[in-house]
Scaffold this motif. Sequence first.
Motif, PDB file in Angstrom:
ATOM      1  N   ASP A   1      30.343  41.085  46.231  1.00 35.14           N
ATOM      2  CA  ASP A   1      30.241  42.320  45.923  1.00 35.14           C
ATOM      3  C   ASP A   1      28.381  42.628  46.032  1.00 35.14           C
ATOM      4  OD1 ASP A   1      28.908  44.761  45.193  1.00 35.14           O
ATOM      5  OD2 ASP A   1      30.711  46.020  44.142  1.00 35.14           O
ATOM      6  N   VAL A   2      27.919  42.729  46.448  1.00 33.31           N
ATOM      7  CA  VAL A   2      26.131  42.658  47.137  1.00 33.31           C
ATOM      8  C   VAL A   2      25.877  43.794  45.846  1.00 33.31           C
ATOM      9  CG1 VAL A   2      26.150  42.180  49.280  1.00 33.31           C
ATOM     10  CG2 VAL A   2      25.846  44.481  48.508  1.00 33.31           C
ATOM     11  N   ARG A   3      26.560  44.360  45.173  1.00 29.19           N
ATOM     12  CA  ARG A   3      25.781  45.225  44.273  1.00 29.19           C
ATOM     13  C   ARG A   3      25.423  44.558  43.258  1.00 29.19           C
ATOM     14  NH1 ARG A   3      30.153  49.905  45.170  1.00 29.19           N
ATOM     15  NH2 ARG A   3      30.955  48.052  45.376  1.00 29.19           N
ATOM     16  N   THR A   4      27.024  44.038  42.849  1.00 28.80           N
ATOM     17  CA  THR A   4      27.017  43.424  41.302  1.00 28.80           C
ATOM     18  C   THR A   4      26.831  41.460  41.369  1.00 28.80           C
ATOM     19  OG1 THR A   4      28.975  43.025  41.803  1.00 28.80           O
ATOM     20  CG2 THR A   4      28.600  44.631  40.632  1.00 28.80           C
ATOM     21  N   GLY A   5      27.140  40.827  42.539  1.00 34.59           N
ATOM     22  CA  GLY A   5      27.059  39.771  42.153  1.00 34.59           C
ATOM     23  C   GLY A   5      28.879  38.981  42.484  1.00 34.59           C
ATOM     24  N   LYS A   6      29.815  39.804  42.161  1.00 39.34           N
ATOM     25  CA  LYS A   6      31.080  39.638  41.811  1.00 39.34           C
ATOM     26  C   LYS A   6      32.199  39.270  42.638  1.00 39.34           C
ATOM     27  CE  LYS A   6      31.135  42.208  37.510  1.00 39.34           C
ATOM     28  NZ  LYS A   6      32.126  43.707  36.713  1.00 39.34           N
ATOM     29  N   PRO A   7      33.276  38.119  42.556  1.00 42.27           N
ATOM     30  CA  PRO A   7      33.001  37.307  43.906  1.00 42.27           C
ATOM     31  C   PRO A   7      34.232  39.015  44.000  1.00 42.27           C
ATOM     32  CG  PRO A   7      34.057  36.616  41.506  1.00 42.27           C
ATOM     33  CD  PRO A   7      32.558  37.257  41.817  1.00 42.27           C
ATOM     34  N   LEU A   8      35.264  39.009  45.218  1.00 45.28           N
ATOM     35  CA  LEU A   8      35.551  39.770  45.608  1.00 45.28           C
ATOM     36  C   LEU A   8      37.283  39.115  45.677  1.00 45.28           C
ATOM     37  CD1 LEU A   8      33.996  42.612  47.213  1.00 45.28           C
ATOM     38  CD2 LEU A   8      34.898  42.254  44.855  1.00 45.28           C
ATOM     39  N   SER A   9      37.012  38.048  46.430  1.00 40.08           N
ATOM     40  CA  SER A   9      38.138  37.162  47.202  1.00 40.08           C
ATOM     41  C   SER A   9      37.925  35.580  46.949  1.00 40.08           C
ATOM     42  CB  SER A   9      38.342  37.459  48.327  1.00 40.08           C
ATOM     43  OG  SER A   9      37.136  36.677  49.427  1.00 40.08           O
ATOM     44  N   LEU A  10      39.170  35.036  46.469  1.00 44.81           N
ATOM     45  CA  LEU A  10      39.016  33.215  46.982  1.00 44.81           C
ATOM     46  C   LEU A  10      38.739  33.092  48.199  1.00 44.81           C
ATOM     47  CD1 LEU A  10      42.520  32.812  45.184  1.00 44.81           C
ATOM     48  CD2 LEU A  10      40.153  32.924  43.866  1.00 44.81           C
ATOM     49  N   PRO A  11      38.081  31.488  48.245  1.00 43.00           N
ATOM     50  CA  PRO A  11      38.080  30.459  47.179  1.00 43.00           C
ATOM     51  C   PRO A  11      37.236  31.046  46.216  1.00 43.00           C
ATOM     52  CG  PRO A  11      36.940  29.917  48.940  1.00 43.00           C
ATOM     53  CD  PRO A  11      38.117  31.020  48.765  1.00 43.00           C
TER      54      PRO A  11
END
Length: 112
Positions: free
Chosen positions: A76-86
């Motif tokens: 996620d470009v807003r939060t940096g959180k991963p949205l998918s593996l790996p």
Amino acid sequence: MTAQSAAFLDDLAPGSAMSVNVTAPDGSDMTVALVRTPDGVVHAMDDECTHGRASLGEGDVDDVSVECWKHGARFDVRTGKPLSLPATRGVVTYPVTLDGEVILVDVDTPTA
């Protein structure tokens, strides 16, 4: 240090990403990925994917995410959180402002 010039807005088309070098808080060089979503909003994040050490500035942009070209992890470009593996760990994001056509990034105050 405060926000620093990273690129010109015209160099980053909507729906694209690029890598740029800026000065880290300790004075060393660091690379960040600038991502411009299809609606034109610019975001900044660490350039290196947390899974495979690939440049997110070379990734594909889709709505509010950037996909790592190497193994397909999305962030996620807003939060940096991963949205998918790996990828299981996020990347750091940084505040972005515009000064006319200049994109400014503040790496001194990460947002995530």
